[in-house]
Design a protein around this motif. Structure first.
Motif, mmCIF file in Angstrom:
data_model
loop_
_atom_site.group_PDB
_atom_site.id
_atom_site.type_symbol
_atom_site.label_atom_id
_atom_site.label_comp_id
_atom_site.label_asym_id
_atom_site.label_seq_id
_atom_site.Cartn_x
_atom_site.Cartn_y
_atom_site.Cartn_z
ATOM 1 N N ARG A 5 0.800 -1.207 0.000
ATOM 2 C CA ARG A 5 0.000 0.000 0.000
ATOM 3 C C ARG A 5 0.841 1.269 0.000
ATOM 4 O O ARG A 5 0.440 2.272 -0.529
ATOM 5 N N ASP B 210 -1.379 -2.668 -7.753
ATOM 6 C CA ASP B 210 -2.606 -2.816 -6.961
ATOM 7 C C ASP B 210 -2.839 -1.686 -5.962
ATOM 8 O O ASP B 210 -2.761 -1.880 -4.748
ATOM 9 N N LEU B 211 -3.160 -0.510 -6.471
ATOM 10 C CA LEU B 211 -3.560 0.637 -5.637
ATOM 11 C C LEU B 211 -2.466 1.129 -4.690
ATOM 12 O O LEU B 211 -2.748 1.761 -3.682
ATOM 13 N N GLU C 53 0.729 3.367 -3.243
ATOM 14 C CA GLU C 53 1.167 4.751 -3.285
ATOM 15 C C GLU C 53 2.676 4.779 -3.101
ATOM 16 O O GLU C 53 3.196 4.232 -2.120
ATOM 17 N N ASP D 47 -2.299 -0.501 -12.002
ATOM 18 C CA ASP D 47 -3.571 -0.876 -11.382
ATOM 19 C C ASP D 47 -4.048 0.106 -10.327
ATOM 20 O O ASP D 47 -4.311 -0.245 -9.183
ATOM 21 N N GLY D 48 -4.178 1.387 -10.727
ATOM 22 C CA GLY D 48 -4.737 2.382 -9.826
ATOM 23 C C GLY D 48 -3.763 2.935 -8.818
ATOM 24 O O GLY D 48 -4.158 3.629 -7.885
ATOM 25 N N GLY D 49 -2.505 2.700 -8.987
ATOM 26 C CA GLY D 49 -1.492 3.202 -8.061
ATOM 27 C C GLY D 49 -1.178 4.663 -8.306
ATOM 28 O O GLY D 49 -1.599 5.267 -9.299
ATOM 29 N N SER E 202 -3.527 4.738 -13.176
ATOM 30 C CA SER E 202 -2.528 5.277 -12.245
ATOM 31 C C SER E 202 -2.419 6.798 -12.362
ATOM 32 O O SER E 202 -2.785 7.379 -13.379
#
Length: 170
Positions: free
Chosen positions: A36, A57-58, A60, A80-82, A105
């Motif tokens: 994360r 995977d998300l 940061e 993937d949305g990071g 992203s």
């Protein structure tokens, strides 16, 4: 090590690197699988056989007052949305883009230099794809190379915003 030659974390791990050097590893310097948070401050991540920093995977990734240089892969990559936030740092000489984000992203670069990175396709300095975004403020993107978009490249529904920045000699 196949993933994370320097540091590997997965499944909601938090990785913090401060006042450190991560270099000359067989694989990626810092690899976060489903991690994360990755924070790199006042550090150098260089000469790794893969990317300097990679996560998915998300995740940061925050890089502050640091140098990400001369890695064989991307300097910093997320998918993937990071999100990647680079502040007061230098991303230089990386072999597969300076910064790379895809599949939703976001990349934010502030008070930084992105230079001397290469890509065999598009976006030598920064590249985003598939519903991703780039925001660049008070930064310089120069001396990067690619087949197209040497400084910045994007593909498929992306947003690029620049303020008080320079793109030159790409």
């Amino acid at each position: 090590a196949y993933h994370g030659g320097g540091i590997f974390g997965e499944l909601s791990s938090t990785i913090t690197v401060t006042n450190s050097t991560i270099s000359d590893n067989y694989s990626t310097g810092v690899f976060g699988r489903s991690s994360r948070t990755i924070n790199v401050t006042d550090s150098t991540i260089a000469n790794n056989n893969g990317s300097g920093i990679y996560s998915d995977d998300l995740s940061e990734i925050a890089v502050t007052n640091s140098i990400i240089a001369d890695n064989d892969g991307a300097g910093i990559a997320v998918s993937d949305g990071g999100a990647i936030a680079v502040t007061n740092s230098t991303i230089t000489g990386n072999g597969a883009r300076g910064i790379f984000g895809y599949r939703g992203s976001s990349i934010t670069v502030t008070d930084s230099t992105i230079s001397g990175n290469t890509s065999e396709s598009s976006g030598g300095g920064i590249y985003v794809s598939q519903d991703s975004s780039i925001t660049v403020t008070n930064s310089t993107i120069s001396g990067n190379s690619a087949i197209s978009g040497g400084g910045i490249g994007s593909h498929r529904d992306c947003t690029i915003t620049m303020t008080n920045s320079t793109i030159s000699d790409n």
